[in-house]
Design an enzyme around this catalytic site. Sequence first.
Site, PDB file in Angstrom:
ATOM      1  N   CYS A 117       0.867  -1.133  -0.036  1.00 11.77           N
ATOM      2  CA  CYS A 117       0.089  -0.129   0.030  1.00 11.77           C
ATOM      3  C   CYS A 117       0.899   1.229   0.117  1.00 11.77           C
ATOM      4  O   CYS A 117       0.310   2.293  -0.250  1.00 11.77           O
ATOM      5  CB  CYS A 117      -0.922  -0.120   1.017  1.00 11.77           C
ATOM      6  SG  CYS A 117      -1.978  -1.610   1.317  1.00 11.77           S
ATOM      7  N   HIS A 255      -2.457   7.161   3.069  1.00 12.96           N
ATOM      8  CA  HIS A 255      -2.848   5.860   2.536  1.00 12.96           C
ATOM      9  C   HIS A 255      -4.246   5.707   3.369  1.00 12.96           C
ATOM     10  O   HIS A 255      -4.232   5.857   4.553  1.00 12.96           O
ATOM     11  CB  HIS A 255      -1.885   4.762   3.042  1.00 12.96           C
ATOM     12  CG  HIS A 255      -2.576   3.518   2.721  1.00 12.96           C
ATOM     13  ND1 HIS A 255      -3.499   3.147   1.763  1.00 12.96           N
ATOM     14  CD2 HIS A 255      -2.453   2.322   3.386  1.00 12.96           C
ATOM     15  CE1 HIS A 255      -3.921   1.934   1.600  1.00 12.96           C
ATOM     16  NE2 HIS A 255      -3.162   1.521   2.976  1.00 12.96           N
ATOM     17  N   ASN A 285     -10.361   0.842   1.852  1.00 14.58           N
ATOM     18  CA  ASN A 285      -8.762   0.688   1.366  1.00 14.58           C
ATOM     19  C   ASN A 285      -8.686   0.240   0.092  1.00 14.58           C
ATOM     20  O   ASN A 285      -8.743  -0.982  -0.167  1.00 14.58           O
ATOM     21  CB  ASN A 285      -8.378  -0.193   2.726  1.00 14.58           C
ATOM     22  CG  ASN A 285      -6.620  -0.298   2.563  1.00 14.58           C
ATOM     23  OD1 ASN A 285      -6.187  -0.009   1.273  1.00 14.58           O
ATOM     24  ND2 ASN A 285      -6.008  -1.048   3.448  1.00 14.58           N
TER      25      ASN A 285
END
Length: 331
Positions: A117, A255, A285
């Site tokens: 990520c 993020h 996410n």
Amino acid sequence: MTADAVSGFGIAGWGTALPERVVSNAELAQRFGVDEDWIVSRCGIRERRAVEPGQTTASLAVEAGRDALAKAGLDGADIAHLMVATATPEQPSPATSAFVHHELGIAGSAHDLNAECAGFVYGVVSAMALMALDPRPVLLIGSDTHTLTVRPDDRDLGILVGDGAGALVLTPRPDHVVRGWNLGADGSCSSSLKVLAGGSRLPTTAETVREGLHYARINGNEIYLNAVRYTVETVRQTLESAKVEPADVDHVIPHQANIRIINSVLQHTGLPPERLVSNLDRYGNTASASVPLALAEALDAGRIREGQLVLLAGFGAGMTWGSVLLEWGGR
């Protein structure tokens, strides 16, 4: 690794791609036998997007890349380097970037970048390094389809993940300045989030499939603690190298993992909560796509203006982490 200011690049275009299918908390609450409010309180997510049959990591990347190229007024023949940040590749081989390269008619080189990520932040720094060696346009795309990697009965990951892609066209035009950046990794934390089977350590067999070892597995507590620890540290190091105080950052684009992680990072770094750019509640996410999706939405909304400081920060399985502070120029 941390570095001081680097000047001389432009963000000529940006693009996004999101599947149309919306997965609501009501749907997941019924699947997992939990309350909708519990999902919101646990992660801050109200809905997320999921690919449908025929949509893949590469198809989302192509859509986002095409959007970014159009905004930049360029086409594939103008791109010297293509990078696709992803942890959910199109297939084991060749790289996802090969498929994107073909579909977009990219003239130059292509490769994937897997820093989980944190991949897109790694990609921004890598693009700067490439352009320092070869001052021609770079197309950087973050694309992930993690809904395809989660076991259907995995509540912990199932409520978190969403699919999407975001892209930037970076050029050597000297509009923006990198005031500071920091990248890091700690491989001793690799067990926190993993897919056990399908690689050289444990090749796919009928038994690994039967045992579900091709699905992602998470240790939520370990991820939470390490995500906060390392994101706070990378932000501090980047701001220190740039000689910028947290209160002077105009836009914080982290993020989009979990609202509890984001709030904890803001609290421990002193970054102003009102400067947060977040779409976590709508998309969940989206891994490598989360930072460029949020950045693109802020740009489309006209929130980012010339002279402002924009902080991008991410962390991912492995662990990996990174941050970059941009001084926004004109366009």
